[in-house]
Design a protein around this motif. Structure first.
Motif, PDB file in Angstrom:
ATOM      1  N   GLY A 152       0.824  -1.206   0.000  1.00 49.20           N
ATOM      2  CA  GLY A 152       0.000   0.000   0.000  1.00 49.20           C
ATOM      3  C   GLY A 152       0.857   1.256   0.000  1.00 49.20           C
ATOM      4  N   ASP A 153       0.343   2.308   0.599  1.00 48.84           N
ATOM      5  CA  ASP A 153       1.004   3.608   0.570  1.00 48.84           C
ATOM      6  C   ASP A 153       0.926   4.208   1.979  1.00 48.84           C
ATOM      7  OD1 ASP A 153       1.646   6.306   0.392  1.00 48.84           O
ATOM      8  OD2 ASP A 153       0.661   6.567  -1.564  1.00 48.84           O
ATOM      9  N   ALA A 289      -2.001   2.332   9.016  1.00 48.02           N
ATOM     10  CA  ALA A 289      -0.682   2.409   8.378  1.00 48.02           C
ATOM     11  C   ALA A 289       0.407   2.242   9.422  1.00 48.02           C
ATOM     12  CB  ALA A 289      -0.507   3.754   7.666  1.00 48.02           C
ATOM     13  N   HIS A 324      -1.576  -0.391   4.963  1.00 51.11           N
ATOM     14  CA  HIS A 324      -0.409   0.308   4.409  1.00 51.11           C
ATOM     15  C   HIS A 324       0.795   0.073   5.306  1.00 51.11           C
ATOM     16  CE1 HIS A 324      -3.146   2.361   1.689  1.00 51.11           C
ATOM     17  NE2 HIS A 324      -3.910   2.629   2.746  1.00 51.11           N
TER      18      HIS A 324
END
Lengths: 675, 273
Positions: A152-153, A289, A324
């Motif tokens: 992911g980011d 994340a 993420h």
């Protein structure tokens, strides 16, 4: 009483003893070694004697038989053999070494900073994969391996987070401190074979590494591996074997090396590490994340630092569903003694950071640390950040068991939790041979006994498969001349891998006349070092710990009132042995948590003895200590030799956190607690 | 090492000691010397072992005074019925040293003559008002245990003298030894507090925090006029923390030791109340 013959006890006719000349400087060119005062009747191994020999190293061939430059205080620059150990040590002191000092660096962050002295300027050019780990050295730096994992980011993920926690954690170096020190006996046979008896967890890796040093076919080297009086990772890969073999060749007779306790502290230690965690969650506690940056100080030589950094990296993600993820883990050279395999293998360092960060996050979210973890734990069929689908998942069961054991739900004050995932060496291969003997069977493998109980485990598994008594089964010591190949005795893999191979061998035997059988299994996998995608582990070590602590408010002294570990065992093979593994791992975890730390001044270890270096003793056990082995009907035997160590420091750290004492560095000394 | 001297009488030992002076290192149990020698910090040419000298391992009570020969092991002190009965605080302090393995080997004479700042026995022996018998071919003298240690690894033992005996006067009924460890239970003390209250008043000796055991008689004198209560105990703790210049080592920084001294001295004095 049957006495165990350790490598320390090995002897051969005409054997001499080794002593090592070690650098007093942390980084220095060796301009010359003057052996003119060497007493008659001794042999010295000097730099000229090792010219033309190959370099060694299990993951990066960055080590010479004699160091030049010397890269840490204690690096071996020459060696001596003499008829007795005392004579050898006295003779070693007669060698005069002329050094030219070079700038040195002792901290992994300083070592990656611009302008840091380069410890292996050629690194990056000489990278060679020796153990199926793809290396990513960064040329022109002290980074000998970089492992990244990307899913992911992370930056986008963090913008979606309601709460973000960012913290940097540090862990200290530690000594394995096995009772038996490193011991090696090397001899060359008249036909030019090298015959070694050595305390090692890695006979085949050692054989291959030495083949490279001496330019021999691996079959021209024999490694016999008697039981070890403890190892915990210390006796992995090439330690004294190359230099002792060179001494034996020059002396023209067998030579034995046995280290003393102070030398153990400059032979192999645990990676000190810096781990930075950024983790974000939605308001309801859902993790969105996580970024994990690791700097593992691998010391003067890579050893298995690249592998440790890799495991540190992905274990730092934790057993959680996180969309993420970005991991950036570095194995970094410094001018300290080499750091390598140590029970917990990278997980200890990053689990500390990751699980302390979870409690910090829970506090910010005003959520129970238990509920925050439960809401995000991986469950059967989930994908881990490496992309692999998780099966036979028991994180929640382990965590609940640990929490219940300390009454966490009833009152969480003074209590802390930790849950972890740890991988097994992947890819790897194991083979085993079974044959009939007059009294029963012999099971031959290269799984090394170091007190962990692999021989008993094989006997019990063999007895169940073969329908005989464990006492009828003989398990000879590993010997590369007669044992089938095994990747190595590390990463809590032997009972799991050898048990499967043994089943295949017994099947083979019954199909082919009942006299002998051979079984081999291979686990494929591995991670791409640039993306962290692939198969990190073909079976997962899953565990949790919970601690209840009290603190002396005037001195900061921590008392562990209660400590519990829950480990997923799949199927227990040897209950007494498995329980001892859990207890031993927990006690080692206590030392790591509260006081073990190798200290140095300008690279010189200042507590290289067991008086100044503090190990946990019986009096340090928690007031109450318990553990459990979680099983499932029909499950495979799972590795469990290390699982209960890494969660102990964070469980204690989080228990302190619940009292408002928020620490980031290990060990958590009484002074830190009071500060 | 060239010479191993193991005389079989005290006279012979004193002769050898006089003959070699600074050129001989006296060896008792060896627990301390062995570490220094193994690490290369010390390479004595000559060792004078007292292991064969008869009588030095004797524990006796003479006219109410405890006499411990120089070669009495820590374990023997810890287990001696005479010590446990009459000097329980001493038995307690010796029982807290390291591990049973070490205590079986380490000796009363050795731990005093080494003058290692981080040992348990010197503080408690000083607080009990023990005397140390030093003998040489010239004769014998007794120095107070509190005067024996002069600095880091330094004593007032002359080059021709041997520490042969420790004499401990009858113990006050109120005596306490508190060993504070900042690390493992088998570690040396980070702060050691021995406190006794007897006919001569309060004595508090703090060990393991400076080059030699620390005692502040003027602070102890605060207890002369009033019985120690919690408030006075805290005051004495505070004054000890202010009055001592602690050192830093891997067991704790100077600042940390100050805080621990305040707490542990207070607790020791409270325990006497």
């Amino acid at each position: 009483v049957r006495l165990v013959e350790y490598a320390q006890d090995a002897a051969a006719d005409g054997m001499w003893h080794a002593a090592f000349v070690r650098s007093p400087l942390a980084h220095a060119r060796v301009l010359g070694v003057d052996a003119s005062a060497l007493p008659a009747g001794c042999v010295a191994l000097l730099p000229a004697d090792t010219a033309g020999l190959g370099r060694y190293g299990c993951q990066l061939k960055d080590q010479d038989v004699l160091a030049d430059p010397a890269r840490f205080v204690g690096d071996i620059v020459a060696a001596v053999a003499a008829p007795t150990r005392a004579e050898a040590r006295a003779a070693a002191r007669t060698l005069a070494v002329d050094y030219e000092e070079l700038p040195a660096v002792f901290d992994p962050l300083a070592a990656v900073a611009e302008g840091a002295p380069l410890i292996h300027p050629e690194a990056g050019a000489s990278a060679r994969d020796a153990v199926a780990i793809d290396l990513r050295p960064l040329a022109g730096t002290n980074v000998c391996h970089r492992f990244r994992l990307l899913q992911g980011d992370v930056e986008r993920g963090l913008t979606q987070a309601e709460v973000v926690v960012e913290e940097t954690f540090r862990t200290a170096s530690a000594q394995h401190a096995p009772m038996e020190p490193h011991a090696t006996l090397a001899a060359w046979t008249p036909d030019g074979r090298l015959d070694l008896t050595t305390g090692t967890q890695t006979p085949f890796n050692l054989r291959d590494d030495l083949a490279g040093v001496f330019g021999l076919a691996p079959e021209r080297i024999r490694v016999a591996a008697p039981p070890m009086g403890g190892s915990f990772g210390a006796k992995t890969f090439t330690r004294l074997e190359a230099v002792t073999a060179c001494l034996a060749r020059k002396a023209g007779r067998p030579v034995k090396a046995v280290l003393d306790r102070a030398e153990e502290f400059v032979t192999l230690n645990r990676h000190p590490a810096v781990v930075r965690v950024r983790v974000g969650a939605a308001a309801d506690g859902t993790l969105v994340a996580k970024q994990v940056d690791c700097w593992a100080d691998t010391g003067a030589y890579a050893d298995c630092g690249p592998g440790v950094a890799t495991k540190m990296g992905y274990a730092g993600v934790g057993p959680y569903r996180i969309p993420h993820v970005r991991v950036d883990a570095h194995a970094v050279y410094t001018n300290l003694p080499p750091n390598g395999a140590f029970r917990g293998y990278g997980a200890t360092q990053s689990v500390w950071a990751s699980e302390r960060a979870m409690d910090l996050l829970a506090e910010r979210l005003d959520m129970s640390p238990l509920e925050l973890r439960r809401a995000n734990l991986l469950r059967d069929g989930d994908r881990f950040a490496t992309g692999e689908v998780m099966r036979d998942v028991h994180f929640e069961e382990c965590l609940e068991a640990a929490a219940d054991a300390v009454g966490y739900r009833e009152d969480p004050r003074g209590k802390g939790l930790c849950v972890l995932l740890k991988g097994m060496q992947t890819p790897s291969r194991a083979a085993i041979a079974v044959e009939r003997t007059p009294v029963g069977y012999a099971i031959r493998s290269a799984s090394c006994e170091m007190g962990q109980g692999i021989r008993e485990s094989l006997r019990l598994q063999g007895a169940a498969l073969l329908g005989c008594e464990p006492g009828q089964i003989e398990v000879p010591d590993p010997d590369t001349d007669s044992s089938p190949f095994d990747t190595r005795t590390t990463s809590s893999r032997s009972t799991h891998m050898m048990g499967r191979a043994l089943r295949a061998a017994v099947d083979d035997m019954s199909r082919n006349g009942g006299q002998r059988g051979y079984g081999e299994i291979a686990n494929d996998g591995g991670l791409d070092p640039d993306t962290g995608q692939g198969i990190a582990s073909t079976h997962w070590h899953q565990g949790a710990a919970a601690a209840h602590v009290s603190v002396d408010p005037d001195t900061g002294r921590v008392t562990v009132e209660n400590l519990h570990a829950a480990v997923y065992a799949g199927r227990v093979v040897d209950r007494a042995g498995a329980e001892l593994q859990n207890e031993g791992a927990m006690i080692m975890g206590l030392g790591t948590a509260l006081f073990e730390s190798i200290e140095h001044a300008d690279g010189q270890i200042t507590n290289a003895n067991l008086s100044d270096y503090s190990l946990p003793a019986l009096g340090d056990l928690p007031r109450r200590m318990s553990h459990e082995l979680i099983e499932r009907d029909g499950a495979e035997a799972h590795g469990l030799g290390e699982t209960a160590l890494p969660p102990v420091p964070a469980a204690i750290g989080n228990a302190l956190g619940s009292l408002g004492i928020s620490l980031t560095d290990l060990p958590m000394t009484a002074e830190d607690v009071l500060a | 090492l060239t010479d191993w001297l193991a005389p079989e009488s005290l006279e012979a030992a004193l002769e050898l000691r006089a003959e070699h002076g600074e050129d001989v290192t006296v060896l008792a149990g060896g627990t301390f010397l062995a570490i220094l020698m193994n690490q290369g910090f010390l390479a004595p040419r000559r060792l004078l072992s007292l292991s064969r000298v008869p009588g030095l391992e004797r524990i006796a009570v003479v006219d109410g005074e405890l006499r411990l020969g120089a070669m009495v092991t820590h374990r023997a002190v810890e287990r001696s019925a005479a010590v446990r009965g009459g000097w329980p605080v001493l038995a307690e302090a010796f029982s807290l040293v390291a591990s049973p393995r070490v205590r079986h080997q380490a000796t009363v004479g050795g731990v005093l003559a080494d003058a290692d700042y981080a040992s348990d026995p010197p503080a408690v022996l000083a607080a009990l008002g023990a005397g140390v018998v030093l003998r040489s071919a010239r004769g014998e003298r007794t120095v107070a245990a509190s005067e024996l240690i002069r600095g880091y690894y330094e004593t007032c033992i002359a080059a021709d003298e041997l520490l042969v005996e420790v004499r401990v006067p009858p113990s006050p009924s109120r005596a306490v030894y508190r060993k504070f460890r900042s690390r493992s239970s088998e570690d040396r003390p980070c702060v050691a507090v021995a406190a006794v209250r007897g006919r001569v008043g309060l004595r508090v000796v703090v060990g393991a925090v400076a080059d030699r055991p620390q005692e502040l008689p003027e602070v102890c004198a605060l207890a002369d006029t009033s019985l120690p209560d919690f408030e006075l105990a805290a005051e004495i703790g505070r004054r000890y923390a202010e009055g001592i210049e602690p050192m830093s080592d891997s067991r704790g920084s100077a600042d940390y030791r100050r805080r621990v001294i305040a707490a542990e001295v207070r607790r020791a004095v409270e325990a006497l109340a």
